[in-house]
Motif scaffolding. Structure first.
Motif, PDB file in Angstrom:
ATOM      1  N   GLN A 295       4.515   4.941  -8.968  1.00  0.00           N
ATOM      2  CA  GLN A 295       5.238   4.265  -7.896  1.00  0.00           C
ATOM      3  C   GLN A 295       5.354   2.772  -8.211  1.00  0.00           C
ATOM      4  OE1 GLN A 295       4.580   5.707  -3.715  1.00  0.00           O
ATOM      5  NE2 GLN A 295       2.671   6.489  -4.607  1.00  0.00           N
ATOM      6  N   TYR A 296       6.571   2.318  -8.210  1.00  0.00           N
ATOM      7  CA  TYR A 296       6.880   0.927  -8.556  1.00  0.00           C
ATOM      8  C   TYR A 296       6.500  -0.001  -7.403  1.00  0.00           C
ATOM      9  CZ  TYR A 296      10.043  -3.066  -9.447  1.00  0.00           C
ATOM     10  OH  TYR A 296      10.581  -4.310  -9.639  1.00  0.00           O
TER      11      TYR A 296
ATOM     12  N   LYS B 151      -5.952   2.964  -0.566  1.00  0.00           N
ATOM     13  CA  LYS B 151      -5.103   1.863  -1.016  1.00  0.00           C
ATOM     14  C   LYS B 151      -4.496   2.184  -2.391  1.00  0.00           C
ATOM     15  CE  LYS B 151      -7.850  -1.548   1.496  1.00  0.00           C
ATOM     16  NZ  LYS B 151      -8.735  -2.738   1.408  1.00  0.00           N
ATOM     17  N   SER B 152      -3.531   1.389  -2.777  1.00  0.00           N
ATOM     18  CA  SER B 152      -2.868   1.601  -4.070  1.00  0.00           C
ATOM     19  C   SER B 152      -3.851   1.441  -5.230  1.00  0.00           C
ATOM     20  CB  SER B 152      -1.715   0.608  -4.248  1.00  0.00           C
ATOM     21  OG  SER B 152      -0.686   0.856  -3.308  1.00  0.00           O
ATOM     22  N   ASP B 153      -3.533   2.104  -6.342  1.00  0.00           N
ATOM     23  CA  ASP B 153      -4.314   2.013  -7.589  1.00  0.00           C
ATOM     24  C   ASP B 153      -3.434   1.323  -8.636  1.00  0.00           C
ATOM     25  OD1 ASP B 153      -6.239   3.576  -6.254  1.00  0.00           O
ATOM     26  OD2 ASP B 153      -5.248   5.420  -6.901  1.00  0.00           O
ATOM     27  N   PRO B 154      -3.402  -0.008  -8.642  1.00  0.00           N
ATOM     28  CA  PRO B 154      -2.392  -0.722  -9.430  1.00  0.00           C
ATOM     29  C   PRO B 154      -2.725  -0.854 -10.921  1.00  0.00           C
ATOM     30  CG  PRO B 154      -3.705  -2.271  -8.182  1.00  0.00           C
ATOM     31  CD  PRO B 154      -4.168  -0.906  -7.768  1.00  0.00           C
ATOM     32  N   ILE B 155      -1.660  -0.886 -11.719  1.00  0.00           N
ATOM     33  CA  ILE B 155      -1.687  -1.200 -13.130  1.00  0.00           C
ATOM     34  C   ILE B 155      -0.571  -2.202 -13.392  1.00  0.00           C
ATOM     35  CG2 ILE B 155      -0.166   0.735 -13.733  1.00  0.00           C
ATOM     36  CD1 ILE B 155      -1.546   0.950 -16.409  1.00  0.00           C
TER      37      ILE B 155
ATOM     38  N   ASP C 146       0.859  -1.184   0.000  1.00  0.00           N
ATOM     39  CA  ASP C 146       0.000   0.000   0.000  1.00  0.00           C
ATOM     40  C   ASP C 146       0.892   1.230   0.000  1.00  0.00           C
ATOM     41  OD1 ASP C 146      -1.969   1.825   0.168  1.00  0.00           O
ATOM     42  OD2 ASP C 146      -2.878   1.072   2.019  1.00  0.00           O
ATOM     43  N   ARG C 147       0.933   1.942  -1.121  1.00  0.00           N
ATOM     44  CA  ARG C 147       1.802   3.109  -1.247  1.00  0.00           C
ATOM     45  C   ARG C 147       1.047   4.419  -1.061  1.00  0.00           C
ATOM     46  NH1 ARG C 147       6.755   1.883  -3.640  1.00  0.00           N
ATOM     47  NH2 ARG C 147       7.244   4.023  -3.001  1.00  0.00           N
TER      48      ARG C 147
ATOM     49  N   ASP D   6       1.792   1.598  -8.906  1.00  0.00           N
ATOM     50  CA  ASP D   6       0.676   2.322  -8.292  1.00  0.00           C
ATOM     51  C   ASP D   6       0.550   3.656  -9.022  1.00  0.00           C
ATOM     52  OD1 ASP D   6      -1.216   3.499  -6.658  1.00  0.00           O
ATOM     53  OD2 ASP D   6       0.225   4.022  -5.080  1.00  0.00           O
ATOM     54  N   VAL D   7      -0.600   3.870  -9.665  1.00  0.00           N
ATOM     55  CA  VAL D   7      -0.805   5.079 -10.463  1.00  0.00           C
ATOM     56  C   VAL D   7      -1.293   6.199  -9.548  1.00  0.00           C
ATOM     57  CG1 VAL D   7      -2.059   6.113 -12.385  1.00  0.00           C
ATOM     58  CG2 VAL D   7      -1.298   3.730 -12.515  1.00  0.00           C
TER      59      VAL D   7
END
Length: 587
Positions: free
Chosen positions: A138-139, A64-68, A58-59, A119-120
Motif C-alpha cells: 500500500q502506497y 498501525k502501518s508497517d512502513p518501508i 494508517d492503512r 505499508d507492507v
C-alpha cells in the motif's frame, strides 16, 4: 595509485608536481595532486542516508502501518534507478529506519532523489525486503529532492511533506499532506590524516655498465590474499647511488592502520620495463616514523631462494626516512557542513559577433518554443549545480561588450538594467538571471570589443571585500563568450591578482570561434599565468571549455567546467590556513 604520490621529478614513474622550488605562497603542487588523486577532480564521496518519517497515514485496520522506504535516483532521461530499501518497521506511524541507503555524491552533477514510502502487508513480512513486489504494497506517499540540498545544509538534514504521486509533480497550494520524511546525510568515515615521508638511500648497488643506477622506490601493501598491491612510487633519480627523493604522501585510510606492514622496494629503472631490484625493506608507517626519529638507517635485503628455503640476503645498502610528519586534510564537504558557501556570479558577452538576436542564426536568439540557446544552456547547467551552495541565491549578474540605450559601450553593466553596485547587480535565482538576460537583449545594442578585465575586476572586488570581512565564502564567476578576448594581457593581470582571493573563473566559449588563445588563461593547458610585472599566479583559478567540444558528448558542459573547482577551492583554503568552522571528526 590512490592517495599516494611523489612530488614531481622527471622520471618515468613521477607522480605529482614538477617543481622542487619552494613556493613563497605556500603552494605545493604535490599536495594539489593529492587532492586530485583523492577524488577532488571530478569530485565524489560515498554518502549514507538515514531516513525517518512522522505522521504517516494508517492503512491497517487492527494495527498501525508497517512502513518501508525505497530510494531512487533519476537518470538523465528521467528513468528511476533504485538505490536501496530500508527495513520494515512494524506498527509505526513515526518510523526511524536503521538501514542506511548509500549513494555516490558527485559535486558537478544535479542528482535528483525520489523517496517512496509503502505499508507492507502482514503476509509479506517474512521475505527479504529486496524481494518484495512494491505493487503489492500500500502506497503511503513520496517526495523528491536534490542530493546537494541535503549535503549543503549545515545540519546535513532535510525534511519535507510526503505527497501522492500526482501531487508530487505539481505545485498546487492545496496538496494533501501524507506525513513528513526527514533525510540525514553522513559521509562514509575515512581517515583525513595524511603522512608525508621523505626517503633516501645510501650505498646502492650499481647495476648499469656505463653510468650509475637510476633508482626509484615502490611502496606496496599486503592484500587479504597475501599478494602485494602497489600504492605509491617515487620519481626516478638518474645516476645516483645515494638518492634522496621528493616527498610522498600516503593517506592513512589507504593502508588501513599505521601498524599495517608496508613493503618498500628500491629498483633500478630500465627503459624496457624490466627493472632491477636493488633491495627491499618491510616497515609499517609507525615503524617508519620511529626510523625517522632515530635518524638511523634500515638495511635493505634481497630475497634468496635455495631449494625450499627463503633466506634474505642483507645488503650494505640502507633506507633512511629523512622526514615523517602527519597532517589533517579536510574534505570539500567538510567546509559546507561547516556553513561555507559557494557564491555564483555570471557575466555574458553581448558583442556584435554574436549576431542579431532577432535572427535564428544568432547565438543570442531566443527560441520561444523552449529550446535554450548556448548562453541559456550554460547558465542553467552551471547555475543549476552551484545554486544549492549559495544560501540566499542572490547572484551578481553582468553583461559586457554592449551599448546601453543612449550610452557608451560598457564592458561591465548590470544585467538587470539597474545602476550602481551591491545589491543593484544581484538577481534572484537562476530564473532571475534568465529573465534579466532576455530583457537585456531588448535594452542594449550589441557592440564590442571583447574585454574580460572589467568583469573579472568586479568579481575580484566582491571576493576581496568578503575576505576582508572574514566571511566563509568562495566565489565562482561564470563568463560566457563567443570570441577571443582583445585585452589578453589586462585579463592575465586581473587573473594573477585574483589568484590570492577566494575566487574561481569558469569560461564557456560558444560558437565557432578559434579559442586557442583563450586556453592560455587555463593554466593546466600551459605554463602558469604571469602578469605584465612578472608576478606569477599563486594558483590556477581558471577553467575554460569550448561549448562545442562537449556538446552532445558523454560529459556535459557543467561536468567539464566544474571538474577542477573542488581542488581550486581546497588549494585556496589550505594556502590561507582556513579550517572548516564546525569541529569535525579527523579519524
Amino acid at each position: 595509485m590512490g592517495n599516494c604520490f611523489s612530488d614531481g621529478g622527471h622520471g618515468k614513474f613521477a607522480v605529482g608536481g614538477t617543481s622542487s622550488v619552494p613556493d613563497p605562497h605556500g603552494h605545493n603542487e604535490a599536495v594539489d595532486n593529492f587532492f586530485k588523486s583523492s577524488g577532488y577532480n571530478g569530485l565524489s564521496y560515498q554518502i549514507e542516508l538515514s531516513l525517518s518519517a512522522s505522521n504517516l497515514r494508517d492503512r491497517d485496520v487492527l494495527s498501525k502501518s508497517d512502513p518501508i522506504a525505497v530510494v531512487y535516483i533519476k537518470g538523465k532521461n528521467g528513468a528511476l534507478e533504485e538505490l536501496g530499501r530500508t527495513e520494515v518497521v512494524l506498527n509505526s506511524l513515526n518510523p526511524h529506519w536503521i538501514t542506511k541507503i548509500k549513494v555516490t555524491y558527485c559535486f558537478e552533477m544535479v542528482q535528483t532523489l525520489l523517496f517512496r514510502v509503502y505499508d507492507v502487508d502482514t503476509q509479506f513480512h517474512g521475505p527479504e525486503v529486496k524481494t518484495l513486489k512494491l505493487d503489492d504494497q500500500q502506497y503511503l506517499g513520496e517526495c523528491t529532492c536534490h542530493l546537494s540540498q541535503i549535503v549543503t545544509d549545515p545540519k546535513r538534514s532535510w525534511t519535507t511533506d510526503l505527497l501522492s504521486i500526482a501531487e508530487s509533480s505539481e505545485s498546487t497550494p492545496h496538496r494533501k499532506k501524507l506525513g513528513q520524511l526527514t533525510v540525514y546525510a553522513e559521509v562514509e568515515l575515512v581517515s583525513k590524516t595524511t603522512a608525508e615521508l621523505t626517503f633516501r638511500c645510501s650505498d646502492l648497488e650499481n647495476k648499469d655498465f656505463f653510468s650509475k643506477s637510476d633508482p626509484f622506490l615502490v611502496i606496496s601493501k599486503y592484500a587479504a590474499s597475501g599478494a602485494t598491491i602497489p600504492i605509491c612510487r617515487t620519481e626516478v633519480l638518474k645516476n645516483n647511488l645515494k638518492p634522496e627523493w621528493k616527498p610522498i604522501f600516503i593517506n592513512i585510510s589507504q593502508v588501513g592502520t599505521k601498524d599495517g606492514p608496508l613493503i618498500i622496494e628500491c629498483f633500478n629503472f630500465n627503459s624496457n620495463g624490466k627493472h632491477d631490484l636493488l633491495g627491499k625493506a618491510q616497515k609499517s608507517l609507525a615503524e617508519l616514523e620511529k626510523l625517522s626519529d632515530s635518524k638511523k638507517g634500515e638495511n635493505l635485503y634481497i630475497p634468496i631462494t635455495t631449494g625450499k628455503d627463503h633466506q634474505p640476503k642483507v645488503l650494505k645498502s640502507q633506507l633512511f626516512v629523512e622526514k615523517y610528519s602527519e597532517s589533517i586534510h579536510h574534505t570539500f564537504l567538510d567546509y559546507f557542513f561547516g556553513g561555507c558557501e559557494l557564491n555564483f556570479m555570471v557575466a555574458i558577452d553581448f558583442t556584435a559577433s554574436n549576431g542579431n538576436p532577432r535572427l535564428p542564426d544568432s547565438l543570442h536568439y531566443i527560441d520561444y518554443s523552449g529550446r535554450p540557446n548556448a548562453y541559456q544552456k550554460a547558465i542553467q547547467e552551471v547555475g543549476g549545480v552551484l545554486q544549492f551552495y549559495d544560501h540566499d541565491k542572490l547572484f551578481p549578474a553582468w553583461g559586457f561588450g554592449a551599448r546601453p540605450i543612449d550610452g557608451p559601450v560598457s564592458h561591465c553593466f548590470n544585467l538587470n538594467g539597474s545602476n550602481g553596485n551591491n545589491p543593484a547587480y544581484q538577481v534572484a535565482g537562476i530564473e532571475g538571471i534568465m529573465t534579466a538576460y532576455q530583457q537585456a537583449l531588448s535594452n542594449v545594442s550589441l557592440a564590442g570589443p571583447t574585454l574580460f578585465g572589467h568583469v573579472i575586476t568586479s568579481a575580484a572586488t566582491i571576493a576581496s571585500q568578503s575576505m576582508a570581512a572574514n566571511e566563509h565564502k568562495y566565489f565562482v564567476l561564470l563568463i560566457i563568450t563567443d570570441g577571443v578576448i582583445t585585452d589578453l594581457q589586462e585579463t592575465m593581470d586581473a587573473i594573477v591578482k585574483a589568484s590570492d582571493l577566494p575566487l574561481s573563473i569558469l569560461i564557456v566559449g560558444v560558437g565557432g570561434a578559434d579559442f586557442k588563445e583563450m586556453e592560455i588563461l587555463d593554466a593546466d593547458k600551459g605554463d602558469k599565468l604571469q602578469s605584465s610585472t612578472g608576478r606569477v599566479a599563486s594558483r590556477d583559478i581558471v577553467q575554460f571549455v569550448p561549448f562545442r567540444d562537449v556538446q552532445g558528448g558523454e560529459m556535459s558542459v557543467v561536468q567539464s567546467l566544474l571538474a577542477e573547482l573542488p581542488s581550486q577551492f581546497l588549494t585556496y583554503m589550505r594556502n590561507n590556513g582556513i579550517q572548516p568552522k564546525t569541529k569535525l571528526p579527523t579519524t
